[in-house]
Design a protein around this motif. Sequence first.
Motif, short mmCIF file in Angstrom:
data_model
loop_
_atom_site.label_atom_id
_atom_site.label_comp_id
_atom_site.label_asym_id
_atom_site.label_seq_id
_atom_site.Cartn_x
_atom_site.Cartn_y
_atom_site.Cartn_z
N VAL A 169 42.26 56.39 85.13
CA VAL A 169 41.88 56.44 86.30
C VAL A 169 40.08 55.64 86.24
O VAL A 169 39.05 56.65 85.78
N GLU A 170 39.84 55.13 87.25
CA GLU A 170 38.83 53.90 87.17
C GLU A 170 37.86 53.72 88.29
O GLU A 170 39.07 53.16 89.35
N ALA A 203 52.00 50.16 84.19
CA ALA A 203 51.59 50.34 85.58
C ALA A 203 49.95 49.90 85.38
O ALA A 203 49.52 50.42 84.54
N ASN A 204 49.29 49.16 86.35
CA ASN A 204 48.26 49.12 86.12
C ASN A 204 47.72 48.49 87.94
O ASN A 204 47.89 47.51 88.12
N VAL A 205 47.00 49.32 88.65
CA VAL A 205 47.74 48.65 90.17
C VAL A 205 45.47 49.07 90.34
O VAL A 205 44.80 49.82 90.43
N VAL A 206 45.44 48.14 91.01
CA VAL A 206 44.12 47.95 91.19
C VAL A 206 44.28 47.19 92.83
O VAL A 206 44.81 46.66 93.24
N TRP A 207 42.56 48.49 93.95
CA TRP A 207 42.66 48.23 95.15
C TRP A 207 41.77 47.12 94.99
O TRP A 207 40.08 47.95 94.53
N THR A 208 41.70 46.47 95.74
CA THR A 208 40.31 45.76 95.84
C THR A 208 40.10 45.00 97.13
O THR A 208 40.97 44.66 97.78
N ASP A 209 38.89 45.47 97.78
CA ASP A 209 38.74 45.10 99.13
C ASP A 209 36.92 45.17 99.35
O ASP A 209 36.44 45.91 99.45
N PHE A 230 41.92 42.36 82.44
CA PHE A 230 41.90 43.49 82.14
C PHE A 230 40.14 43.05 81.36
O PHE A 230 39.82 44.33 80.53
N CYS A 231 39.55 42.07 82.22
CA CYS A 231 38.61 41.87 82.00
C CYS A 231 37.33 42.72 83.25
O CYS A 231 36.63 43.40 82.91
N THR A 232 38.42 42.35 84.06
CA THR A 232 37.59 43.15 85.01
C THR A 232 37.89 45.01 85.13
O THR A 232 38.23 44.96 84.18
N ASP A 233 37.33 45.81 85.40
CA ASP A 233 37.08 47.03 86.01
C ASP A 233 38.97 47.60 85.95
O ASP A 233 39.31 46.75 87.37
N ASN A 234 39.00 48.31 85.11
CA ASN A 234 40.62 48.36 85.74
C ASN A 234 40.97 49.74 85.07
O ASN A 234 40.28 50.42 84.09
#
Length: 367
Positions: free
Chosen positions: A12-13, A36-42, A311-315
């Motif tokens: 969790v990030e 699974a790799n879920v990122v909510w970016t807004d 995988f460079c940006t926050d994840n």
Amino acid sequence: MADSQDIVVMGVETSCDDTAVAIVRRDADARYHVLANVVWTDHGDHALFGGIVPEIAARSHVERLDWVMEKALREAGIAPGALGGIAATAGPGLVGGVLVGLTAAKAFAMTHETPLIPVNHLEGHALSVRLTDEAPFPFLLLLISGGHSQLILAEGLGRYRRLGVTIDDAAGEAFDKTAKLLGLSQPGGPAIEAAAKTGDATRFRFPAPLARREGCDFSFSGMKTAVRETAIAAAPLSAEDTADIAASFQAAVARHLAAQSRKAMQSLSLAEDQRRFVLAGGVAANTAIKEAVENLCKEEGWRLTVPPPKFCTDNGAMIAVAGAERLAAGLAPQMDEALALAPRARWPLAPPLEGGAIGGGRKGPKA
């Protein structure tokens, strides 16, 4: 926990504005599989303010984290009780966001009687390379992101030696502020890179910070000042002016990062097979910077490894890796200790060298 076991961990990030949850499996041979790799970016909620607003970010995490966690579990096909552990960023970062993620992870761990591993966000970046590549210790890490610019010698799990750090702004912060100055969108890194594609990187020669100073520290404030003065002198800026300034600034940042990294390489006495250089953090996705570092490694005889941009940006995957590594090594804290840990706005991954800068990636003695 024995290293010979497969381990499935949720990460969790929530240290900044992205709400990210991932589930990874660490095989007995230490290979990773991202289930699974879920990122909510807004970024829309922050756009009007020209940068990340901590209160907006924290509220967004509260509203979205449960859904993101559930989506990750569904995508992975994993029941909550089947997890071997849950890892969560405990710092450094925007403390409101860290609080949301860490609190949710604590509740999950207690509900499902799952080991909880609080993770240093910077260690997550350091170990993110193991999601796709072998990266045995030791390795030299250049960590560049919106909040951090550091050169770290990773000697072992939990054993990090900081060789250099920014004494003012982080690289990503400099990109954001320069983009804002040029009237480009946020986040600034991708906007600067897009504008630079049609620009002339040789038109303006921005300063080389700390060139005559010993050590491997970074500085970006002088570049920002030079960009501002150049933009004022050329006003009103045409599209060509903007592209040329963006390209020249990007090239100056890449040169500076490479120059200080070279100093760090040359300060270390490592065997040839230990000369491994890892580039990580959100700014590592910048093509010009990657090219500069690739050339440096070829010249100095180091092997370069860069995680894929996602995988460079926050994840969450990088946080899960750090948690899985600690579980495998038997370094996970006892539940009462983990539950008692408070979120940290500042959490240095490694102390500075004696007599070195006290900065940690942001202004002042931060993590």
